[in-house]
Design a protein around this motif. Sequence first.
Motif, PDB file in Angstrom:
ATOM      1  N   PRO A  38       0.819  -1.229   0.000  1.00 49.64           N
ATOM      2  CA  PRO A  38       0.000   0.000   0.000  1.00 49.64           C
ATOM      3  C   PRO A  38       0.844   1.267   0.000  1.00 49.64           C
ATOM      4  O   PRO A  38       1.785   1.399   0.798  1.00 49.64           O
ATOM      5  CB  PRO A  38      -0.817  -0.128   1.294  1.00 49.64           C
ATOM      6  N   ASP A  39       0.499   2.207  -0.875  1.00 54.50           N
ATOM      7  CA  ASP A  39       1.231   3.475  -0.964  1.00 54.50           C
ATOM      8  C   ASP A  39       1.179   4.267   0.331  1.00 54.50           C
ATOM      9  O   ASP A  39       2.091   5.025   0.648  1.00 54.50           O
ATOM     10  CB  ASP A  39       0.658   4.340  -2.099  1.00 54.50           C
ATOM     11  N   CYS A  40       0.094   4.089   1.077  1.00 51.99           N
ATOM     12  CA  CYS A  40      -0.132   4.919   2.258  1.00 51.99           C
ATOM     13  C   CYS A  40       0.726   4.530   3.455  1.00 51.99           C
ATOM     14  O   CYS A  40       0.816   5.281   4.430  1.00 51.99           O
ATOM     15  CB  CYS A  40      -1.603   4.847   2.675  1.00 51.99           C
ATOM     16  N   LEU A  41       1.365   3.371   3.408  1.00 53.22           N
ATOM     17  CA  LEU A  41       2.013   2.840   4.610  1.00 53.22           C
ATOM     18  C   LEU A  41       3.014   3.790   5.259  1.00 53.22           C
ATOM     19  O   LEU A  41       2.962   4.003   6.474  1.00 53.22           O
ATOM     20  CB  LEU A  41       2.669   1.496   4.306  1.00 53.22           C
ATOM     21  N   PRO A  42       3.969   4.372   4.526  1.00 54.38           N
ATOM     22  CA  PRO A  42       4.920   5.259   5.202  1.00 54.38           C
ATOM     23  C   PRO A  42       4.228   6.405   5.943  1.00 54.38           C
ATOM     24  O   PRO A  42       4.593   6.727   7.084  1.00 54.38           O
ATOM     25  CB  PRO A  42       5.797   5.772   4.055  1.00 54.38           C
ATOM     26  N   GLN A  43       3.233   7.018   5.315  1.00 54.32           N
ATOM     27  CA  GLN A  43       2.541   8.134   5.951  1.00 54.32           C
ATOM     28  C   GLN A  43       1.763   7.695   7.199  1.00 54.32           C
ATOM     29  O   GLN A  43       1.616   8.449   8.156  1.00 54.32           O
ATOM     30  CB  GLN A  43       1.579   8.808   4.959  1.00 54.32           C
ATOM     31  N   VAL A  44       1.290   6.455   7.181  1.00 54.83           N
ATOM     32  CA  VAL A  44       0.448   5.974   8.281  1.00 54.83           C
ATOM     33  C   VAL A  44       1.269   5.565   9.500  1.00 54.83           C
ATOM     34  O   VAL A  44       0.878   5.852  10.641  1.00 54.83           O
ATOM     35  CB  VAL A  44      -0.409   4.777   7.806  1.00 54.83           C
ATOM     36  N   ILE A  45       2.414   4.895   9.296  1.00 56.66           N
ATOM     37  CA  ILE A  45       3.098   4.320  10.463  1.00 56.66           C
ATOM     38  C   ILE A  45       4.386   5.029  10.866  1.00 56.66           C
ATOM     39  O   ILE A  45       4.844   4.827  11.995  1.00 56.66           O
ATOM     40  CB  ILE A  45       3.399   2.819  10.251  1.00 56.66           C
ATOM     41  N   VAL A  46       4.979   5.843  10.001  1.00 60.03           N
ATOM     42  CA  VAL A  46       6.205   6.547  10.397  1.00 60.03           C
ATOM     43  C   VAL A  46       5.906   7.465  11.575  1.00 60.03           C
ATOM     44  O   VAL A  46       4.888   8.167  11.601  1.00 60.03           O
ATOM     45  CB  VAL A  46       6.787   7.339   9.209  1.00 60.03           C
ATOM     46  N   GLY A  47       6.766   7.453  12.563  1.00 62.16           N
ATOM     47  CA  GLY A  47       6.570   8.238  13.778  1.00 62.16           C
ATOM     48  C   GLY A  47       5.928   7.468  14.901  1.00 62.16           C
ATOM     49  O   GLY A  47       5.848   7.961  16.024  1.00 62.16           O
ATOM     50  N   HIS A  48       5.495   6.234  14.614  1.00 57.97           N
ATOM     51  CA  HIS A  48       4.862   5.396  15.632  1.00 57.97           C
ATOM     52  C   HIS A  48       5.834   4.317  16.117  1.00 57.97           C
ATOM     53  O   HIS A  48       6.757   3.913  15.411  1.00 57.97           O
ATOM     54  CB  HIS A  48       3.593   4.754  15.085  1.00 57.97           C
ATOM     55  N   THR A  49       5.587   3.850  17.332  1.00 59.11           N
ATOM     56  CA  THR A  49       6.447   2.860  17.969  1.00 59.11           C
ATOM     57  C   THR A  49       5.992   1.449  17.621  1.00 59.11           C
ATOM     58  O   THR A  49       4.784   1.174  17.546  1.00 59.11           O
ATOM     59  CB  THR A  49       6.423   3.044  19.500  1.00 59.11           C
ATOM     60  N   LEU A  50       6.958   0.567  17.410  1.00 61.77           N
ATOM     61  CA  LEU A  50       6.655  -0.850  17.208  1.00 61.77           C
ATOM     62  C   LEU A  50       6.353  -1.457  18.581  1.00 61.77           C
ATOM     63  O   LEU A  50       7.254  -1.668  19.388  1.00 61.77           O
ATOM     64  CB  LEU A  50       7.834  -1.560  16.544  1.00 61.77           C
ATOM     65  N   ASN A  51       5.083  -1.710  18.844  1.00 62.91           N
ATOM     66  CA  ASN A  51       4.651  -2.164  20.166  1.00 62.91           C
ATOM     67  C   ASN A  51       4.703  -3.670  20.345  1.00 62.91           C
ATOM     68  O   ASN A  51       4.864  -4.160  21.465  1.00 62.91           O
ATOM     69  CB  ASN A  51       3.213  -1.684  20.429  1.00 62.91           C
ATOM     70  N   SER A  52       4.526  -4.421  19.269  1.00 63.79           N
ATOM     71  CA  SER A  52       4.471  -5.877  19.396  1.00 63.79           C
ATOM     72  C   SER A  52       4.985  -6.534  18.128  1.00 63.79           C
ATOM     73  O   SER A  52       4.861  -5.977  17.026  1.00 63.79           O
ATOM     74  CB  SER A  52       3.033  -6.344  19.676  1.00 63.79           C
ATOM     75  N   VAL A  53       5.573  -7.715  18.295  1.00 60.66           N
ATOM     76  CA  VAL A  53       6.047  -8.518  17.164  1.00 60.66           C
ATOM     77  C   VAL A  53       5.563  -9.931  17.421  1.00 60.66           C
ATOM     78  O   VAL A  53       6.105 -10.655  18.249  1.00 60.66           O
ATOM     79  CB  VAL A  53       7.588  -8.491  17.042  1.00 60.66           C
ATOM     80  N   GLU A  54       4.503 -10.330  16.714  1.00 60.66           N
ATOM     81  CA  GLU A  54       3.874 -11.620  16.943  1.00 60.66           C
ATOM     82  C   GLU A  54       3.871 -12.434  15.650  1.00 60.66           C
ATOM     83  O   GLU A  54       4.261 -11.945  14.587  1.00 60.66           O
ATOM     84  CB  GLU A  54       2.450 -11.425  17.468  1.00 60.66           C
ATOM     85  N   ARG A  55       3.444 -13.680  15.773  1.00 59.15           N
ATOM     86  CA  ARG A  55       3.382 -14.579  14.618  1.00 59.15           C
ATOM     87  C   ARG A  55       2.095 -15.375  14.683  1.00 59.15           C
ATOM     88  O   ARG A  55       1.670 -15.798  15.737  1.00 59.15           O
ATOM     89  CB  ARG A  55       4.576 -15.551  14.627  1.00 59.15           C
ATOM     90  N   ARG A  56       1.463 -15.554  13.532  1.00 57.79           N
ATOM     91  CA  ARG A  56       0.327 -16.462  13.391  1.00 57.79           C
ATOM     92  C   ARG A  56       0.606 -17.310  12.174  1.00 57.79           C
ATOM     93  O   ARG A  56       0.635 -16.812  11.045  1.00 57.79           O
ATOM     94  CB  ARG A  56      -0.979 -15.695  13.234  1.00 57.79           C
TER      95      ARG A  56
END
Length: 284
Positions: A38-56
């Motif tokens: 998605p083109d929007c991804l950098p604008q949406v998540i940059v500046g936010h903290t990686l809170n969790s790293v999970e696997r399914r």
Amino acid sequence: MPELPEVETTRAGIETAAKGQKLQAMLIRQRQLRWPVPDCLPQVIVGHTLNSVERRGKYLLLGFDPGHLIVHLGMSGSIRSVEPGALWRTHDHVEWLFDRNCSLRLHDPRRFGAILWHVRGDKPLLEHPLLERLGVEPLSQAFTPHTLLDGVKNRRVSIKQALLAGHIVVGVGNIYASESLFRARIHPQMPACDLTRQQATRLHAAIIQTLQDALESGGSTLRDYVNATGEPGSYFTIHAAVYERENTPCRVCTTPIRRIVQGQRATYFCPGCQRLRRRAPSRG
């Protein structure tokens, strides 16, 4: 294809390197993966903290305040830590730059991987179409011999293909299915519905032990696979009993290992240890 141990090893590496850090930039060099990034991804998540790293199953779930990245490594993908500003290699497609000089890159020669976005506040993450029909996690308490037996009772496909489908148990891909069936002394072409209670108990234990062994050795030495630190796994050199050992002697009975093709995937087994016995038809 990276399987559950490879994906879990990658998850742990990402968690160690980047969890709790703020994303400073997301660079997309190639959008055309299995689905377009998605083109929007950098604008949406940059500046936010990686809170969790999970696997399914084989999906990595990276949680930020606005939502989750759903990442699949495809047939030959990997995510590894690199030095910020390092030269891009051929087939490096996406980079995430975090605080503390942490940089992660997605490398995917075949571009069968995926990076999708799930907005927080939509329906629950695990109800995403890619996740909602997955079977139980093999290393969880939900996976039992009864779960396995109940899942195959009406399935006439081979037991190997039933394991690969991922509807009963997730993450038991081609390599580890062959190895688990060998350990359980079950022929890969046996109809899944013929699995007995005794065989289910053996197969359940074999799947768990095989995956745990692979996790401890960092996954498989697939030609294209490296973990988050850029190192290949060592499962084959330590544990593999049948996979890619066609025509070599079985380590148990010395019968030559055979290779067959099931559902366009290579299967390796020992004809001596894994005899095909069909269930006798019921009377009356």
